[in-house]
Write an enzyme that holds these catalytic residues in place. Structure first.
Site, PDB file in Angstrom:
ATOM      1  N   ASP A  39       0.809  -1.228   0.462  1.00 55.90           N
ATOM      2  CA  ASP A  39       0.367  -0.355  -0.063  1.00 55.90           C
ATOM      3  C   ASP A  39       0.974   0.928  -0.190  1.00 55.90           C
ATOM      4  O   ASP A  39       1.776   1.946   1.041  1.00 55.90           O
ATOM      5  CB  ASP A  39      -1.362   0.046   1.172  1.00 55.90           C
ATOM      6  CG  ASP A  39      -1.757   1.642   1.280  1.00 55.90           C
ATOM      7  OD1 ASP A  39      -2.197   1.848   0.448  1.00 55.90           O
ATOM      8  OD2 ASP A  39      -2.489   1.354   2.729  1.00 55.90           O
ATOM      9  N   VAL A  40       0.939   1.891  -1.455  1.00 54.35           N
ATOM     10  CA  VAL A  40       2.066   3.139  -1.316  1.00 54.35           C
ATOM     11  C   VAL A  40       1.250   4.364  -0.637  1.00 54.35           C
ATOM     12  O   VAL A  40       0.440   4.541  -1.218  1.00 54.35           O
ATOM     13  CB  VAL A  40       2.834   3.701  -2.432  1.00 54.35           C
ATOM     14  CG1 VAL A  40       3.964   4.417  -2.787  1.00 54.35           C
ATOM     15  CG2 VAL A  40       3.037   1.895  -3.017  1.00 54.35           C
ATOM     16  N   GLY A  41       1.430   4.801   0.362  1.00 52.68           N
ATOM     17  CA  GLY A  41       0.651   6.768   0.398  1.00 52.68           C
ATOM     18  C   GLY A  41       1.620   7.203   0.623  1.00 52.68           C
ATOM     19  O   GLY A  41       2.945   6.850   0.266  1.00 52.68           O
ATOM     20  N   ASN A  42       1.245   8.851   0.042  1.00 47.40           N
ATOM     21  CA  ASN A  42       1.650   9.484   0.254  1.00 47.40           C
ATOM     22  C   ASN A  42       3.242   9.530   2.007  1.00 47.40           C
ATOM     23  O   ASN A  42       4.092  10.386   1.518  1.00 47.40           O
ATOM     24  CB  ASN A  42       0.654  11.006   0.666  1.00 47.40           C
ATOM     25  CG  ASN A  42      -0.182  11.024  -0.199  1.00 47.40           C
ATOM     26  OD1 ASN A  42       0.539  11.292  -1.811  1.00 47.40           O
ATOM     27  ND2 ASN A  42      -0.878  10.941  -0.152  1.00 47.40           N
ATOM     28  N   THR A  43       2.291   8.931   2.850  1.00 46.67           N
ATOM     29  CA  THR A  43       3.598   9.208   4.052  1.00 46.67           C
ATOM     30  C   THR A  43       4.749   7.977   3.712  1.00 46.67           C
ATOM     31  O   THR A  43       6.052   8.142   4.241  1.00 46.67           O
ATOM     32  CB  THR A  43       3.223   9.584   5.466  1.00 46.67           C
ATOM     33  OG1 THR A  43       2.302  10.520   5.227  1.00 46.67           O
ATOM     34  CG2 THR A  43       3.634   9.772   6.558  1.00 46.67           C
ATOM     35  N   ASN A  44       4.203   6.775   3.747  1.00 48.33           N
ATOM     36  CA  ASN A  44       4.607   5.261   4.246  1.00 48.33           C
ATOM     37  C   ASN A  44       4.113   4.347   3.295  1.00 48.33           C
ATOM     38  O   ASN A  44       3.125   4.691   2.335  1.00 48.33           O
ATOM     39  CB  ASN A  44       4.215   4.722   5.312  1.00 48.33           C
ATOM     40  CG  ASN A  44       4.937   5.531   6.859  1.00 48.33           C
ATOM     41  OD1 ASN A  44       5.935   5.760   6.790  1.00 48.33           O
ATOM     42  ND2 ASN A  44       4.189   5.842   7.456  1.00 48.33           N
ATOM     43  N   GLY A  74      -9.965   6.527  -6.074  1.00 52.82           N
ATOM     44  CA  GLY A  74      -8.027   6.685  -5.954  1.00 52.82           C
ATOM     45  C   GLY A  74      -8.646   4.918  -5.794  1.00 52.82           C
ATOM     46  O   GLY A  74      -9.111   4.388  -4.871  1.00 52.82           O
ATOM     47  N   ASP A 119      -6.336   3.443  -2.866  1.00 56.15           N
ATOM     48  CA  ASP A 119      -6.016   3.235  -2.074  1.00 56.15           C
ATOM     49  C   ASP A 119      -7.303   3.270  -1.176  1.00 56.15           C
ATOM     50  O   ASP A 119      -8.096   2.437  -0.262  1.00 56.15           O
ATOM     51  CB  ASP A 119      -5.493   3.521  -0.742  1.00 56.15           C
ATOM     52  CG  ASP A 119      -5.860   5.488  -1.208  1.00 56.15           C
ATOM     53  OD1 ASP A 119      -6.389   5.779  -2.085  1.00 56.15           O
ATOM     54  OD2 ASP A 119      -5.522   6.045  -0.788  1.00 56.15           O
ATOM     55  N   THR A 146      -2.649  11.250   5.443  1.00 58.67           N
ATOM     56  CA  THR A 146      -2.431  11.810   5.505  1.00 58.67           C
ATOM     57  C   THR A 146      -3.513  12.907   5.037  1.00 58.67           C
ATOM     58  O   THR A 146      -3.416  14.838   5.718  1.00 58.67           O
ATOM     59  CB  THR A 146      -1.001  12.369   4.325  1.00 58.67           C
ATOM     60  OG1 THR A 146       0.051  11.399   4.501  1.00 58.67           O
ATOM     61  CG2 THR A 146      -0.296  13.485   3.807  1.00 58.67           C
TER      62      THR A 146
END
Length: 258
Positions: A6-11, A107, A109, A132
């Site tokens: 899971d590619v998020g803006n923070t991690n 999106g 996610d 985020t």
């Protein structure tokens, strides 16, 4: 084994699955400047540290909201795991049904989280993701997506307050004992944290009214989900691995359809 990311803006959140069982999970700060070697070596080191074999990974599946890291991440998976990743790009790829018309795609996610929430907890439901940004998504009794909303995450709000003012400090994101405080830290915590929780309660109430389902379950995920859930009765379940498990479910469905 399956490696879900899971590619998020923070991690970057990695989940290792052996069938339906999660064998381990780990995180890496999202940084588009990382090389494929940095990502690949970090992931392999985690596998070996906990007695897992990277060569046993049969497939990789990814949901990402950070396009700038995807070329590097995909290369890392091919170079270090020998697998070209399956990439979920929108609600169609996730297998999420729409109950409303829109010219835009949801999106990846959020789509994956909705699929997992419906599979694990049933519909109708409301899904909150405290990252985020904070997102709210709603599914009707048929499991169809009915819309949602986005607001700034509580950390983004707190950071903006301190960066845009000269005298206000950065504060720990913790619930104060009361609204009326006598210190700058207490003032900010009351306004940011309690105000944020209040806004979530209001958005959930409106979402339930629009769904016509007052008794629907509210599922929360994301880094700050526990802090919010511990301070409001509107959240029924906290599931920190909701997106990762959604990726697993989507992968299993795709395999069954082949």
């Amino acid at each position: 084994m399956l490696l879900a990311i899971d590619v998020g803006n923070t991690n970057l959140c990695f989940g290792i699955y052996d069938g339906g069982e999660m064998k381990g999970s780990f995180r890496l700060k999202t940084d588009p400047d990382r090389t494929s070697d940095e990502i690949g070596l970090f992931a392999c080191d985690y596998f070996r540290r906990f007695g897992l074999d990277p060569e046993e990974v049969e497939d990789v599946i990814i949901a990402s909201v950070v396009p700038t890291i995807m070329h590097t991440l995909a290369n890392a998976m091919m170079k270090y795991f020998g697998r070209e990743p399956i990439i979920i790009v929108d609600e169609a790829e996730a297998g999420l049904k729409l109950g409303v018309e829109s010219d835009e795609h949801l999106g990846p996610d959020r789509s994956v989280a909705c699929v997992a929430a419906m599979a694990r907890y049933g519909a109708p439901c409301v899904v909150l993701d405290f990252g985020t940004a904070t997102t709210l998504d709603a599914l009707n009794a048929k499991g169809e997506y009915m819309g949602g909303c986005i607001t700034a995450g509580v950390k983004v709000s707190a950071d903006a307050l301190s960066s845009k003012t000269s005298l206000l400090p950065r504060v720990e994101l913790a619930r104060p004992e009361k609204v009326l405080n006598t210190t700058a830290v207490g003032h900010i915590q009351a306004g940011v944290v309690l105000g944020y929780i209040g806004s979530i309660e209001y958005l959930v109430r409106l979402a339930k009214e629009e769904l016509g389902a007052e008794d629907c379950k509210v599922i929360a995920t994301g880094g700050l989900a526990r802090m919010v859930a511990d301070n409001t009765p509107v959240i029924d379940v906290v599931d920190r691995d909701l997106v990762l498990d959604g990726l697993r479910l989507i992968y299993e469905k795709k395999q069954a359809e082949q």
